[in-house]
Design a protein around this motif. Sequence first.
Motif, short mmCIF file in Angstrom:
data_model
loop_
_atom_site.label_atom_id
_atom_site.label_comp_id
_atom_site.label_asym_id
_atom_site.label_seq_id
_atom_site.Cartn_x
_atom_site.Cartn_y
_atom_site.Cartn_z
N VAL A 16 12.69 3.24 3.23
CA VAL A 16 13.11 1.96 3.80
C VAL A 16 12.53 1.80 5.21
O VAL A 16 11.95 0.79 5.53
N PHE A 17 12.68 2.81 6.05
CA PHE A 17 12.25 2.71 7.44
C PHE A 17 10.79 3.11 7.61
O PHE A 17 10.18 2.78 8.58
N GLY A 18 10.26 3.85 6.64
CA GLY A 18 8.85 4.20 6.65
C GLY A 18 8.46 5.18 7.72
O GLY A 18 9.24 5.51 8.61
N GLN A 19 7.27 5.64 7.61
CA GLN A 19 6.68 6.54 8.59
C GLN A 19 5.33 5.97 8.97
O GLN A 19 4.64 5.39 8.14
N PRO A 20 4.93 6.15 10.22
CA PRO A 20 3.61 5.66 10.59
C PRO A 20 2.54 6.39 9.78
O PRO A 20 2.69 7.55 9.42
N LYS A 21 1.48 5.70 9.51
CA LYS A 21 0.36 6.29 8.78
C LYS A 21 -0.59 6.88 9.82
O LYS A 21 -0.87 6.25 10.83
N GLU A 22 -1.06 8.08 9.56
CA GLU A 22 -2.05 8.66 10.46
C GLU A 22 -3.42 8.08 10.12
O GLU A 22 -3.80 8.00 8.96
N LEU A 23 -4.12 7.67 11.13
CA LEU A 23 -5.46 7.14 10.97
C LEU A 23 -6.41 8.32 10.81
O LEU A 23 -6.46 9.19 11.67
N LEU A 24 -7.13 8.40 9.71
CA LEU A 24 -7.98 9.55 9.42
C LEU A 24 -9.43 9.33 9.83
O LEU A 24 -10.16 10.27 10.07
N LYS A 25 -9.85 8.09 9.90
CA LYS A 25 -11.23 7.79 10.31
C LYS A 25 -11.21 6.50 11.12
O LYS A 25 -10.24 5.75 11.09
N LYS A 47 2.41 -2.12 9.38
CA LYS A 47 2.39 -1.97 7.93
C LYS A 47 2.64 -3.36 7.37
O LYS A 47 3.58 -4.04 7.78
N LEU A 48 1.79 -3.76 6.46
CA LEU A 48 1.95 -5.07 5.83
C LEU A 48 2.87 -4.94 4.63
O LEU A 48 2.98 -3.88 4.02
N LYS A 49 3.54 -6.04 4.30
CA LYS A 49 4.50 -6.04 3.19
C LYS A 49 3.85 -5.63 1.87
O LYS A 49 4.50 -5.05 1.01
N GLU A 50 2.54 -5.87 1.72
CA GLU A 50 1.87 -5.49 0.47
C GLU A 50 1.47 -4.02 0.47
O GLU A 50 0.92 -3.52 -0.50
N GLY A 51 1.76 -3.29 1.57
CA GLY A 51 1.57 -1.84 1.58
C GLY A 51 0.40 -1.31 2.38
O GLY A 51 0.31 -0.12 2.63
N SER A 52 -0.53 -2.16 2.81
CA SER A 52 -1.66 -1.67 3.60
C SER A 52 -1.29 -1.63 5.09
O SER A 52 -0.25 -2.14 5.50
N TYR A 53 -2.17 -1.03 5.87
CA TYR A 53 -1.96 -0.88 7.31
C TYR A 53 -3.12 -1.49 8.07
O TYR A 53 -4.25 -1.48 7.61
N LYS A 54 -2.82 -1.99 9.28
CA LYS A 54 -3.85 -2.45 10.21
C LYS A 54 -3.63 -1.68 11.51
O LYS A 54 -2.49 -1.49 11.94
N ASP A 71 4.87 -13.27 8.85
CA ASP A 71 5.37 -13.29 7.47
C ASP A 71 4.77 -12.18 6.60
O ASP A 71 5.28 -11.88 5.53
N LYS A 72 3.71 -11.52 7.08
CA LYS A 72 3.05 -10.47 6.30
C LYS A 72 3.39 -9.06 6.78
O LYS A 72 3.11 -8.08 6.10
N VAL A 73 3.99 -8.93 7.97
CA VAL A 73 4.21 -7.61 8.59
C VAL A 73 5.62 -7.10 8.27
O VAL A 73 6.60 -7.81 8.43
N SER A 74 5.69 -5.82 7.85
CA SER A 74 7.00 -5.23 7.58
C SER A 74 7.40 -4.21 8.65
O SER A 74 8.59 -3.98 8.86
N GLU A 75 6.44 -3.58 9.33
CA GLU A 75 6.75 -2.59 10.36
C GLU A 75 5.70 -2.62 11.47
O GLU A 75 4.54 -2.96 11.21
N ILE A 76 6.13 -2.24 12.67
CA ILE A 76 5.22 -2.09 13.80
C ILE A 76 5.47 -0.71 14.38
O ILE A 76 6.62 -0.34 14.65
N CYS A 77 4.41 0.06 14.58
CA CYS A 77 4.52 1.38 15.22
C CYS A 77 3.52 1.45 16.36
O CYS A 77 2.38 1.00 16.22
N VAL A 78 3.96 2.00 17.46
CA VAL A 78 3.11 2.17 18.64
C VAL A 78 3.27 3.61 19.12
O VAL A 78 4.24 4.29 18.78
#
Length: 143
Positions: A16-25, A47-54, A71-78
Amino acid sequence: MLGKIFVVLFVFALTVFGQPKELLKAERCPVCGMTVNPNDKMLSQVKLKEGSYKFAEGPKHILKFYFENKDKVSEICVRDYQSGKWIDGITAYYVEIQDGPMGPDLAAFSSKMEALKFAKGKKVYSFKDITKDLIDKLDTHHH
């Protein structure tokens, strides 16, 4: 039985709360096109609602992306400006800085106390205090 319930609840909480994704490249910032690297000090992500990350080089551009795509964003991590650890961008505290990756930016902190210490009298923003106008004012550095 109680242990199994706890494990199920814990796994549910993580999803539900998710974890930040590590940027690999290296990737490109969706706002300015700058190359964003895994070890960037101010790396930020949505994290976008459709599951991808920017990913963006700093909070300023990830928040600009957020304001343009709410409307497309589900989470923000800094990344916490001092520890470098991932923190929730919604509960973070922010202080304006002049020496971000693309000029003026916002340094993010996990605690208000740390943000106040760093700010030395300057304004400390909570997420709800940040407006698109503030981000646009900070984003005066032309790409």
